[in-house]
Write an enzyme that holds these catalytic residues in place. Structure first.
Site, short mmCIF file in Angstrom:
data_model
loop_
_atom_site.label_atom_id
_atom_site.label_comp_id
_atom_site.label_asym_id
_atom_site.label_seq_id
_atom_site.Cartn_x
_atom_site.Cartn_y
_atom_site.Cartn_z
N LYS A 1 0.84 -1.20 0.00
CA LYS A 1 0.00 0.00 0.00
C LYS A 1 0.88 1.26 0.00
CE LYS A 1 -2.04 -1.22 3.88
NZ LYS A 1 -1.39 -2.53 4.16
N ARG B 1 -10.24 0.23 7.95
CA ARG B 1 -9.75 -1.10 8.26
C ARG B 1 -10.78 -1.91 9.02
NH1 ARG B 1 -3.84 -0.18 8.31
NH2 ARG B 1 -2.86 -1.97 9.24
N ARG C 1 11.69 -5.61 5.04
CA ARG C 1 11.47 -4.16 4.84
C ARG C 1 12.38 -3.33 5.73
NH1 ARG C 1 5.61 -1.85 5.52
NH2 ARG C 1 5.75 -2.97 7.49
N ARG D 1 10.85 -1.66 11.23
CA ARG D 1 9.69 -1.30 12.06
C ARG D 1 9.53 -2.29 13.20
NH1 ARG D 1 4.59 0.06 8.25
NH2 ARG D 1 3.58 -1.28 9.79
N ARG E 1 -0.89 -9.40 12.98
CA ARG E 1 -1.45 -8.41 12.03
C ARG E 1 -2.22 -9.10 10.91
NH1 ARG E 1 3.98 -5.62 10.75
NH2 ARG E 1 2.86 -4.47 9.12
P1 AP5 Z 1 4.81 -1.64 1.91
O1 AP5 Z 1 4.50 -0.78 0.73
O2 AP5 Z 1 5.47 -1.02 3.08
O3 AP5 Z 1 3.49 -2.44 2.37
P2 AP5 Z 1 2.20 -1.93 3.15
O4 AP5 Z 1 1.02 -2.56 2.51
O5 AP5 Z 1 2.21 -0.44 3.28
O6 AP5 Z 1 2.44 -2.66 4.53
P3 AP5 Z 1 2.30 -2.12 6.02
O7 AP5 Z 1 3.07 -3.07 6.87
O8 AP5 Z 1 2.65 -0.68 6.12
O9 AP5 Z 1 0.77 -2.31 6.26
P4 AP5 Z 1 0.05 -2.41 7.59
O10 AP5 Z 1 -1.34 -2.26 7.15
O11 AP5 Z 1 0.34 -3.62 8.40
O12 AP5 Z 1 0.72 -1.25 8.47
P5 AP5 Z 1 0.25 0.23 8.81
O13 AP5 Z 1 1.46 1.06 8.91
O14 AP5 Z 1 -0.84 0.64 7.93
O15 AP5 Z 1 5.71 -2.87 1.39
C1 AP5 Z 1 6.25 -3.80 2.31
C2 AP5 Z 1 7.66 -4.21 1.86
O16 AP5 Z 1 7.57 -4.90 0.61
C3 AP5 Z 1 8.62 -3.04 1.61
O17 AP5 Z 1 9.90 -3.43 1.99
C4 AP5 Z 1 8.59 -2.84 0.09
O18 AP5 Z 1 9.80 -2.36 -0.40
C5 AP5 Z 1 8.31 -4.27 -0.40
N1 AP5 Z 1 7.48 -4.29 -1.61
C6 AP5 Z 1 6.40 -3.51 -1.89
N2 AP5 Z 1 5.87 -3.84 -3.09
C7 AP5 Z 1 6.64 -4.86 -3.56
C8 AP5 Z 1 6.60 -5.65 -4.76
N3 AP5 Z 1 5.67 -5.42 -5.70
N4 AP5 Z 1 7.53 -6.62 -4.91
C9 AP5 Z 1 8.47 -6.84 -3.94
N5 AP5 Z 1 8.56 -6.14 -2.80
C10 AP5 Z 1 7.65 -5.17 -2.61
O19 AP5 Z 1 -0.37 0.02 10.28
C11 AP5 Z 1 0.46 -0.29 11.38
C12 AP5 Z 1 -0.37 -0.40 12.66
O20 AP5 Z 1 -1.01 0.86 12.93
C13 AP5 Z 1 -1.52 -1.42 12.61
O21 AP5 Z 1 -1.09 -2.72 12.92
C14 AP5 Z 1 -2.48 -0.83 13.65
O22 AP5 Z 1 -2.06 -1.14 14.96
C15 AP5 Z 1 -2.33 0.67 13.43
N6 AP5 Z 1 -3.30 1.21 12.43
C16 AP5 Z 1 -3.01 1.74 11.23
N7 AP5 Z 1 -4.14 2.12 10.58
C17 AP5 Z 1 -5.16 1.80 11.41
C18 AP5 Z 1 -6.57 1.90 11.30
N8 AP5 Z 1 -7.16 2.41 10.19
N9 AP5 Z 1 -7.32 1.46 12.33
C19 AP5 Z 1 -6.76 0.94 13.45
N10 AP5 Z 1 -5.44 0.80 13.61
C20 AP5 Z 1 -4.63 1.22 12.59
MG MG Z 2 2.35 0.91 4.89
#
Ligand code: AP5
Ligand code: MG
Ligand code: ZN
Length: 221
Positions: free
Chosen positions: A13, A88, A127, A160, A171
């Site tokens: 994402k 979410r 990552r 992270r 997660r």
């Molecule tokens: P990346 O682009 O970082 O993936 P992502 O989908 O953004 O993954 P996240 O871990 O950020 O998602 P998440 O939903 O768990 O975390 P968030 O920060 O939102 O890519 C990942 C890796 O893969 C990178 O190294 C990249 O280089 C590589 N990559 C990407 N595309 C690739 C490809 N095509 N091929 C190969 N490699 C690739 O949330 C964190 C925490 O915050 C949650 O657990 C929760 O506690 C809280 N939170 C956040 N939002 C909410 C909400 N709306 N409600 C409640 N709690 C929330």
């Molecule tokens: Mg992210």
């Protein structure tokens, strides 16, 4: 353009948001990034959110929806936004719909990025993120030129705290339980676009752009 990027942890994402931001001049709103910033600054919200994030659980809906509602009021969202990691849960999706209806707006589409579980785990475990500018790397798929150092700003790369095996498993369970129901929620509203998230980031980006071209004119903003 008002878009949602939906997908399990590690689906890409954040990576796709970086690419899309270059095409459409709209702000990238990542609730994960906003919450991590709040934790770092030790704000009230950050203090409440921290324990949930450390365990890989969702931060309570009311805290996150209030944070997003406030962010959407900023002038830079007037011509659109790219939501990453929000909504979410069904409650968050309802809150977003209410918020948009109040201002006479609607979503253009929800891009659901789909990646097999084994790939998600591989992506998350490798990552690395720049502490200074937030640029994302992957040890294997997108390594920096110098190990541990950002190509763009020479900042130090870190892992992270929620990218350890135990929290990643939690997660993924939370995604299936609370977030996956949004697929039928948005499917029912004819807003869902399913994107194959495998392959190079640029290929995935092209699939998203192709899907955007099929958004009905009546849905476009
Ligand atoms: P990346 O682009 O970082 O993936 P992502 O989908 O953004 O993954 P996240 O871990 O950020 O998602 P998440 O939903 O768990 O975390 P968030 O920060 O939102 O890519 C990942 C890796 O893969 C990178 O190294 C990249 O280089 C590589 N990559 C990407 N595309 C690739 C490809 N095509 N091929 C190969 N490699 C690739 O949330 C964190 C925490 O915050 C949650 O657990 C929760 O506690 C809280 N939170 C956040 N939002 C909410 C909400 N709306 N409600 C409640 N709690 C929330
Ligand atoms: Mg992210
Ligand atoms: Zn950097």
């Amino acid at each position: 353009m008002r878009l949602v990027l939906l997908g399990p942890p590690g689906a890409g994402k954040g990576t796709q948001a970086q690419l899309l931001k270059q095409t459409f001049a709209i702000p990238h709103i990542s609730t994960g990034d906003l919450l991590r910033q709040a934790v770092k600054e030790e704000t009230n919200l950050g203090k409440q959110a921290r324990a949930y994030m450390d365990k890989g659980e969702l931060v309570p809906d009311e805290l996150v929806t209030a944070m997003v509602a406030e962010r959407l009021q900023h002038p830079d969202c007037a011509s659109g936004f790219l939501l990453d990691g929000f909504p979410r849960s069904i409650a968050q999706a309802d809150a977003l719909a209410d918020e948009l209806t109040r201002s006479g707006k609607r979503l253009d589409g929800v891009m659901s990025i789909m990646v097999p579980r084994a790939d998600l785990i591989e992506r998350l475990s490798g990552r690395r993120v720049c502490r200074e500018c937030g640029t994302m790397y992957h040890e294997r798929f997108d390594p920096p030129k110098r190990a541990g150092v950002c190509d763009k700003c020479q900042g130090v790369l870190y892992q992270r705290s929620d990218d350890n095996a135990e929290t990643v498993s939690a997660r993924l369970v939370v995604y299936e339980r609370s977030t996956a129901p949004l697929l039928s929620y948005y499917g029912d509203r004819e807003l869902l676009y399913e994107i194959d998230g495998r392959g190079m980031p640029e290929e995935v980006g092209q699939r998203i752009t192709a899907a955007l071209n099929t958004v009905p004119a009546t849905h476009r903003s």
